[in-house]
Design an enzyme around this catalytic site. Structure first.
Site, PDB file in Angstrom:
ATOM      1  CG  ASP A 102     -22.875 -25.556 -26.931  1.00 32.48           C
ATOM      2  OD1 ASP A 102     -22.163 -26.210 -26.142  1.00 32.48           O
ATOM      3  OD2 ASP A 102     -22.486 -24.514 -27.484  1.00 32.48           O
ATOM      4  CE  LYS A 166     -24.039 -21.235 -28.438  1.00 37.99           C
ATOM      5  NZ  LYS A 166     -23.779 -22.549 -29.098  1.00 37.99           N
ATOM      6  CE  LYS A 198     -20.439 -21.120 -27.887  1.00 42.91           C
ATOM      7  NZ  LYS A 198     -20.468 -22.546 -28.290  1.00 42.91           N
TER       8      LYS A 198
END
Length: 256
Positions: A102, A166, A198
Site C-alpha cells: 500500500d 485506496k 479500497k
C-alpha cells in the site's frame, strides 16, 4: 435494511476486510494477535495491513500458504520519501513475505502542481512488485479534497500500474468519504482496466460498509465487490461484523 440483509452484508464485508494495525505504538505481539484475529468462526478476512517492520513476524504466524494476505505500507504516511528509499523498503517487505504493498502517492507534490512526482513513484514501486504481489496506491483523498485532484491522482495511479486505488492513510482529519469513492470508482470504470478500490479510514460498522458496497454495485455492477477488486481498510470494523454475524448486534436507528 432488514436484519437478514445486514447479516448478508456483514458476511460480504468480512471477506473484503484488510484488518489493520498501523498505530504508532504497535508491537510485534500486537501483530501476532492481529493475525490470530484474522481467523474468525465465520471465515477469514482478506488481509492484515501492518507496518513493514512486522511483516516477517506476521508471515511466521500465518504461515507460508495462508489464504490471508499480508499488506504493508510504504512512503507512509507522509507521501514525501525519496523514491529510492521507498523502492528499497518495498523490496525488503516483499522479501519478508508481504503479498500487497500500500503505497502513498506523493499527494502534496500533486497539490503543488507536480504530477510527475506521482508518476515516477508509482512506476518505480510497480517495477519493484513482481507478480503476484499487488500494488495499492493511497491517494489521500481527504487532503486532495477537490474532485479534479482526486480524479487526477487516480488516473496517475492507474496509468502507473496500480492494482487498487485506496482512499486514505487513516492518519489525516478526513479519510474515506462516499464523495471521494464515487470519483474513484468512476475513474476505475473509465480506465477500462481491472483495477480495484479500497476504502480506508472511518468505516466502523456494517451499516457504514453497505453505503460503499451499494455505490460499487451502482457504478461497477452487481457482484463486482470481491476481494480481488474491493477492500475495506479498518481496525474496528471486524468487531461489528462479528457482532452482526453472531446475532448480538443491535440494529442502528438509521433507516435501515
Amino acid at each position: 435494511m432488514s436484519e437478514l440483509n445486514l447479516r448478508e452484508a456483514a458476511a460480504v464485508a468480512l471477506t473484503l476486510l484488510d484488518l489493520t494495525n498501523l498505530r504508532d505504538d504497535c508491537t510485534e505481539a500486537d501483530v501476532v494477535a492481529l493475525a490470530k484475529r484474522a481467523h474468525t468462526p465465520f471465515g477469514d478476512v482478506a488481509a492484515i495491513c501492518i507496518w513493514p517492520r512486522f511483516v516477517a513476524a506476521a508471515r511466521r504466524e500465518l504461515g507460508a500458504d495462508s489464504p490471508i494476505r499480508i499488506a504493508t505500507v510504504v512512503n507512509f504516511p507522509s507521501g514525501d520519501e525519496p523514491v529510492a528509499d521507498v523502492v528499497a523498503e518495498t523490496r525488503r517487505a516483499i522479501a519478508d513475505g508481504a503479498d500487497e504493498i500500500d503505497l502513498v502517492l506523493p499527494y502534496r507534490a500533486l497539490m503543488a502542481g507536480d504530477a510527475a512526482a506521482g508518476e515516477v513513484m508509482v512506476k518505480a514501486v510497480r517495477e519493484a512488485c513482481p507478480a503476484p504481489v499487488k500494488l495499492k496506491v493511497i491517494i489521500e483523498s481527504g487532503e486532495l479534497k477537490e474532485k479534479a485532484l482526486i480524479r487526477q491522482a487516480c488516473d496517475i495511479a492507474i496509468a502507473g500500474g496500480a492494482d487498487f486505488v485506496k482512499t486514505s492513510t487513516g492518519k489525516v482529519a478526513v479519510n474515506a468519504t462516499l464523495e471521494a469513492a464515487d470519483t474513484m470508482l468512476l475513474a476505475i470504470r473509465d480506465s477500462g482496466r481491472n483495477v480495484g478500490f479500497k476504502a480506508a479510514g472511518g468505516i466502523a460498522t456494517v451499516n457504514d460498509a453497505v453505503f460503499y458496497l451499494d455505490l460499487a454495485d451502482t457504478i461497477r455492477g452487481p457482484d463486482w465487490a470481491i476481494p480481488s477488486t474491493f477492500r475495506f481498510g479498518a481496525s474496528g470494523l471486524l468487531d461489528n461484523v462479528l457482532a452482526v454475524l453472531a446475532g448480538s448486534h443491535q440494529p442502528a436507528a438509521r433507516g435501515y
